[in-house]
Design an enzyme around this catalytic site. Structure first.
Site, PDB file in Angstrom:
ATOM      1  CG  ASP A   1     129.940  45.262  50.912  1.00  0.00           C
ATOM      2  OD1 ASP A   1     129.651  45.056  49.724  1.00  0.00           O
ATOM      3  OD2 ASP A   1     131.000  44.859  51.420  1.00  0.00           O
TER       4      ASP A   1
ATOM      5  CG  ASP B   1     129.250  45.793  46.300  1.00  0.00           C
ATOM      6  OD1 ASP B   1     129.520  46.915  46.752  1.00  0.00           O
ATOM      7  OD2 ASP B   1     129.933  44.789  46.544  1.00  0.00           O
TER       8      ASP B   1
ATOM      9  CB  SER C   1     129.878  40.867  49.523  1.00  0.00           C
ATOM     10  OG  SER C   1     130.455  41.539  48.439  1.00  0.00           O
TER      11      SER C   1
ATOM     12  CG  ASP D   1     133.164  45.930  48.893  1.00  0.00           C
ATOM     13  OD1 ASP D   1     132.223  45.758  48.092  1.00  0.00           O
ATOM     14  OD2 ASP D   1     133.706  44.978  49.505  1.00  0.00           O
TER      15      ASP D   1
END
Length: 572
Positions: free
Chosen positions: A302, A300, A143, A304
C-alpha cells in the site's frame, strides 16, 4: 447463535458472491472449518479490520465490509448530520470489490463518496480525506500481510487513522447491526450517475504530487548526480507515483524489478511483501548485483513504507534498517536546513517510543525538540494536528517509526513511501556529489555518536493460556522492577500503563501524558534500553532492545547480554 446456526444463516443469505457460496458448500459437514469461520467476528479497532479473505464472520468478505461500512455511516451521520467519505484500495485480492461495496453502503445512507479509478497508495487516501474535507476515509488494504489477507483501514476527518474513541464508537454501531438485514445498499451504477459516488479526477493526484515535491530539501540536487536506482513496488500500488516523483526530481536511471512491477495480490515472488524482511527484497537485491545501482528502493503493497539497500564498501549491498534510514533522513533534513538558514524556530521531530534513541543525539545537536509518541503513525499525525491548532505546523520537520514509516510535511497524516522515496534518492544524490555513499553516511553518524544497535525480538505464547502468561509476565516485571539488567543499572522506568516515569537515581516521579498502553520501558546506563510490549491482538510479547557500543561487534555483545538477562527476568 452458535457457529452452526450462523453457518446455516450464511448459506441462506450470502448469495451475492459466488466465491463465498462455493466456499460455504465446500465446508458442509466439516465442523472445524465451520467453527474457524464463525466462532467469532473480526473486531473493528483503530486499525479497522484485517483478516483472511473468505466466508464467515471471522473472514474478510463483502458482508463484513458492508456491515462495517453501515456502522461507519451511522457514526458519521450521528456525529456530523451528513458527510463525505473518501475510499481507495491497493492490489489486494478483492480490494476493488470491497471498495465498491463500501461505496454502495455509504451512498444508500446519503453520504457523498469519492472513490479512486484505480489502486492508490495509502497516503493518497489520507490526502483525499483532507483535500475533499471528508468526515472519514476507508483504505482497503492489509498492508504487508501475506496474500490470503485483506483489510479495511478507517480514517478520521483529519486524515489520520481513527483514534481509540472514534473506532470504539464505530464498533458500537456495528454491534447493533444484523449483518444481512440492517445494511442499506445502493445500486453502484445509479449512484455514480446521480453523482453521490464520484470518481476522483486525475488532477487531484497531480496536486498530491505537488505537495510531495514541496518537501524537497535541495531541489535540483539530483540533476547531474548520475544516480542509479533499482526500484520494486512489490506488486503493490507505489509503481506509478514513485516513478513519477523520481523522474520529476531528476532521477532518470531507474531500473524496475520486472517480476514485481505490476499489481498482483498473490505476491508470488514475495510471500511476505514486507520491506522489513530480507526475502521480500531478494529479487531487488539480485537485480542490484547485475545493475550495480547506488540504491535499492522497495515500497510495500500500500506504499506507505519503504525499505532500502545501499552499495557497501566491497560492492555488495547492505540492507539499511528503518531506524538507520530515519536517522540519516533526520540528519540530512536538519543539517541542510540549518546550513541554508531555513530551519524554523523551535523545529519539531517526532518518533515512536520504540524507535532509536540515536535521534535524541541529533536533536540535541541541532537544537530541535523531539516528541516521543506511542507506536502507531496516528500519534505522529496527532502531534501535527496539535501544532496546526496553534498555527505552528511549520515547526514540524519529520516523523518516523522503526518499521520503515516516514513523513515529511503536513499535507497527509500517515506515513508516505512516495515522499520517503523521493527524500532518500535526493539524500543519496547529495552525498554522492560529495563522494560519499549512504553506507559511509550512517557509519559516520555511528562514529560521531556511538553505535546504536536496535533489535526487536518476539516470543509467541499460543492460546488463551498464552495470553494469560503474557499478562502474568507484565505484572511480574511491574511488581519486581529490576535494579539492573546484564550488569547495567536501570536508571529510569517508564510505565505507560500506570502512566508514570520514575527516575531511579533521584526517586522523582513524572506523569506520562500519552494514552494508556501496556508498555514498560527500562532505560539503562550507557543509553542502553529494553522495552517490553505484549501484542494486543496476537499471542506474542515483544522486546525492543537498544544496545550501544563503540562499534557493531561491541553493540552486538551488549545486545546479547541484555536479551539473555531480560528473558531471565521475564521467565522466558
Amino acid at each position: 447463535m452458535d457457529h452452526n446456526q450462523l453457518y446455516s444463516l450464511w448459506c441462506e443469505n450470502a448469495v451475492d458472491d459466488k466465491d463465498l457460496t462455493e466456499e460455504l458448500k465446500s465446508i458442509k459437514g466439516n465442523d472445524d472449518a465451520v467453527y474457524d469461520r464463525f466462532y467469532t467476528s473480526l473486531k473493528f479497532g483503530t486499525a479497522g479490520l484485517r483478516g483472511v479473505i473468505g466466508a464467515g464472520t471471522n473472514r474478510m468478505n463483502i458482508y463484513v465490509v458492508r456491515q462495517a461500512t453501515q456502522g461507519l455511516a451511522n457514526y458519521v451521520l450521528n456525529k456530523f448530520g451528513k458527510g463525505a467519505v473518501a475510499i481507495s484500495h491497493d492490489s489486494r485480492i478483492k480490494a476493488d470489490l470491497f471498495m465498491k461495496e463500501a461505496a454502495r453502503v455509504l451512498a444508500a445512507n446519503g453520504i457523498k463518496v469519492y472513490i479512486t479509478t484505480e489502486l492508490q497508495p495509502t497516503p493518497v487516501l489520507s490526502y483525499l480525506v483532507r483535500y475533499f474535507g471528508c468526515q472519514a476515509g476507508i483504505m482497503v488494504t492489509a498492508s504487508h500481510n501475506p496474500a490470503k489477507y485483506n483489510g479495511y483501514k478507517a480514517y478520521g476527518e483529519d486524515g489520520c487513522q481513527m483514534t481509540d474513541a472514534a473506532a470504539t464508537a464505530v464498533y458500537d454501531e456495528i454491534q447493533k447491526l444484523d449483518i444481512f438485514a440492517d445494511v442499506k445498499l445502493a445500486d453502484f451504477d445509479e449512484a455514480v450517475a446521480s453523482g453521490i459516488i464520484e470518481y476522483v479526477d486525475d488532477s487531484v493526484y497531480d496536486s498530491y504530487l505537488e505537495k510531495v515535491l514541496e518537501q524537497q530539501v535541495n531541489p535540483g540536487i539530483c540533476e547531474g548526480a548520475d544516480l542509479k536506482v533499482v526500484y520494486t513496488p512489490l506488486n503493490g500500488c507505489g509503481n506509478k507515483l514513485v516513478r513519477r516523483v523520481l523522474d520529476k526530481i531528476g532521477v532518470k536511471d531507474v531500473v524496475i524489478v520486472k517480476e514485481q512491477e505490476l499489481p498482483d495480490g498473490n505476491f508470488t515472488t514475495c510471500p511476505y511483501p514486507n520491506p522489513e524482511i530480507l526475502e521480500a527484497l531478494q529479487k531487488g537485491l539480485d537485480l542490484c548485483e547485475k545493475e550495480q545501482p547506488d540504491l535499492l528502493l522497495a515500497t510495500d503493497p500500500d506504499a506507505d513504507r519503504v525499505g532500502i539497500a545501499v552499495r557497501d564498501y566491497d560492492g555488495s549491498y547492505r540492507l539499511i534498517t528503518g531506524n538507520e534510514d530515519g536517522v540519516m533522513l533526520t540528519d540530512y533534513i536538519l543539517s541542510c536546513k540549518k546550513a541554508a538558514g531555513t530551519l524554523p524556530e523551535n523545529p519539531v521531530v517526532v518518533k515512536t517510543i520504540v524507535t532509536t534513541k540515536l535521534i535524541n543525539k541529533l536533536c540535541e545537536k541541532y537544537g530541535c525538540e523531539l516528541k516521543n509518541v506511542l507506536t502507531g503513525f496516528k500519534y505522529i499525525g496527532e502531534v501535527i494536528l496539535n501544532l496546526e491548532k496553534k498555527g505552528e505546523e511549520n515547526r514540524y520537520l519529520f516523523g518516523f517509526e522503526e518499521s520503515y514509516g516516514y513523513l515529511s510535511g503536513t499535507y497527509v497524516r500517515d506515513k508516505d513511501a512516495v515522499v520517503a522515496s523521493m527524500l532518500v534518492a535526493e539524500m543519496a544524490a547529495y552525498y554522492k556529489k560529495q563522494g560519499k555513499s549512504l553506507a559511509e553516511v550512517i557509519d559516520g553518524l555511528y562514529k560521531e555518536f556511538g553505535y546504536y544497535l536496535n533489535r526487536t525480538f518476539a516470543f509467541e505464547f499460543e492460546g488463551a493460556a498464552g495470553m494469560q502468561k503474557m499478562a502474568d509476565m507484565m505484572s511480574g516485571v511491574r511488581e519486581a522492577l529490576p535494579k539492573e539488567i546484564a550488569g547495567y543499572k536501570v536508571v529510569k522506568v517508564s510505565d505507560y500503563q500506570l502512566k508514570v516515569e520514575t527516575d531511579l537515581l533521584t526517586g522523582e516521579k513524572t506523569d506520562i501524558t500519552l494514552p494508556t498502553s501496556n508498555v514498560i520501558a527500562l532505560n539503562l546506563e550507557g543509553d542502553n534500553a529494553v522495552i517490553i510490549r505484549p501484542s494486543g491482538t496476537e499471542p506474542k510479547i515483544k522486546l525492543y532492545v537498544t544496545a550501544v557500543g563503540k562499534d557493531k561487534g561491541d553493540a552486538l555483545d551488549v545486545c546479547e547480554k541484555l536479551v539473555g538477562s531480560t528473558k531471565e527476568i521475564m521467565g522466558i
